[in-house]
Scaffold this active site. Structure first.
Site, PDB file in Angstrom:
ATOM      1  N   HIS A  59       0.838  -1.193   0.000  1.00  0.00           N
ATOM      2  CA  HIS A  59       0.000   0.000   0.000  1.00  0.00           C
ATOM      3  C   HIS A  59       0.872   1.242   0.000  1.00  0.00           C
ATOM      4  O   HIS A  59       2.082   1.154   0.203  1.00  0.00           O
ATOM      5  CB  HIS A  59      -0.983   0.005   1.175  1.00  0.00           C
ATOM      6  CG  HIS A  59      -0.390   0.222   2.525  1.00  0.00           C
ATOM      7  ND1 HIS A  59       0.306  -0.757   3.206  1.00  0.00           N
ATOM      8  CD2 HIS A  59      -0.388   1.318   3.335  1.00  0.00           C
ATOM      9  CE1 HIS A  59       0.690  -0.279   4.388  1.00  0.00           C
ATOM     10  NE2 HIS A  59       0.291   0.975   4.480  1.00  0.00           N
ATOM     11  N   HIS A  61       0.742   5.694   1.019  1.00  0.00           N
ATOM     12  CA  HIS A  61       0.080   6.879   1.561  1.00  0.00           C
ATOM     13  C   HIS A  61       0.712   8.080   0.886  1.00  0.00           C
ATOM     14  O   HIS A  61       1.932   8.102   0.678  1.00  0.00           O
ATOM     15  CB  HIS A  61       0.307   7.009   3.071  1.00  0.00           C
ATOM     16  CG  HIS A  61      -0.180   5.867   3.885  1.00  0.00           C
ATOM     17  ND1 HIS A  61      -1.516   5.610   4.103  1.00  0.00           N
ATOM     18  CD2 HIS A  61       0.499   4.903   4.554  1.00  0.00           C
ATOM     19  CE1 HIS A  61      -1.633   4.541   4.878  1.00  0.00           C
ATOM     20  NE2 HIS A  61      -0.425   4.088   5.155  1.00  0.00           N
ATOM     21  N   TYR A 147      11.753   4.330   0.251  1.00  0.00           N
ATOM     22  CA  TYR A 147      10.636   4.728  -0.604  1.00  0.00           C
ATOM     23  C   TYR A 147       9.743   5.739   0.104  1.00  0.00           C
ATOM     24  O   TYR A 147       8.556   5.508   0.324  1.00  0.00           O
ATOM     25  CB  TYR A 147       9.828   3.503  -1.035  1.00  0.00           C
ATOM     26  CG  TYR A 147      10.696   2.371  -1.514  1.00  0.00           C
ATOM     27  CD1 TYR A 147      11.474   2.509  -2.662  1.00  0.00           C
ATOM     28  CD2 TYR A 147      10.776   1.178  -0.803  1.00  0.00           C
ATOM     29  CE1 TYR A 147      12.295   1.489  -3.096  1.00  0.00           C
ATOM     30  CE2 TYR A 147      11.588   0.152  -1.233  1.00  0.00           C
ATOM     31  CZ  TYR A 147      12.348   0.313  -2.373  1.00  0.00           C
ATOM     32  OH  TYR A 147      13.162  -0.704  -2.805  1.00  0.00           O
TER      33      TYR A 147
END
Length: 176
Positions: A59, A61, A147
């Site tokens: 996932h 954000h 990342y």
């Protein structure tokens, strides 16, 4: 089917959470170059500013600010997901429902968004983004996760390299 209502503000600033359909996969970090290319491709056609971002295996954000006359973050997410998916080898399992809709089954269909209300809300969400790899146990310190926009924040002098170095899970970095 549920009729989702999105809160749209022209030129708005939003926090997003976007998930893979299969949460055990690690496609986002395994194909980080492809994900970055998908973002760049969409940003050319439909500009937006990435304020902060963290990409985890399953996932991501991010906080975006849209242009002043624009509210269409859904279009951007649809195109990012599509560009990323097109770049992957077609070996994913898909349901009959997804096949009928010509979906690959890589992403969850929906995403979660939150309109940023003020500078405190913005800062809480930036902190949450940057601390997320530690929260999930991928690294012991924020600086160790490659990342993340955290490194840009350090480079620009907004945060020290050891930011949140001693924070324990739950220390003012959780969103309600």
């Amino acid at each position: 089917m549920t009729n989702y209502r999105r809160y749209r503000i022209e030129g708005g600033c939003y926090f997003f959470t976007v998930n893979l359909a299969e949460r055990k996969r690690q496609l986002l970090v395994e194909h980080i170059g492809l994900l970055r290319a998908a973002f760049r491709e969409v940003m050319v056609a439909h500009p937006f500013k990435v304020e902060a971002v963290v990409v985890l295996p399953d996932h991501l954000h991010t906080i975006w600010t849209l242009p002043e006359d624009d509210t269409d973050f859904s279009l951007r997410w649809r195109q990012i997901k599509s560009a990323f998916s097109r770049g992957l080898v077609k070996n994913d399992r898909i349901s009959a429902s997804r096949a009928r809709k010509q979906e690959r089954g890589i992403w969850q269909r929906r995403f979660w968004e939150h309109a940023i209300r003020d500078s405190n809300d913005f800062q809480r969400h930036v902190d949450y983004i940057h601390y997320n790899p530690v929260k999930h146990g991928y690294v012991g310190q924020v600086t160790d996760w490659p990342y993340s926009s955290f490194h840009r924040f350090v480079h620009l002098g907004y945060l020290p390299v050891d930011w949140a170095g001693g924070a324990a899970e739950g220390d003012d970095l959780e969103l309600e």
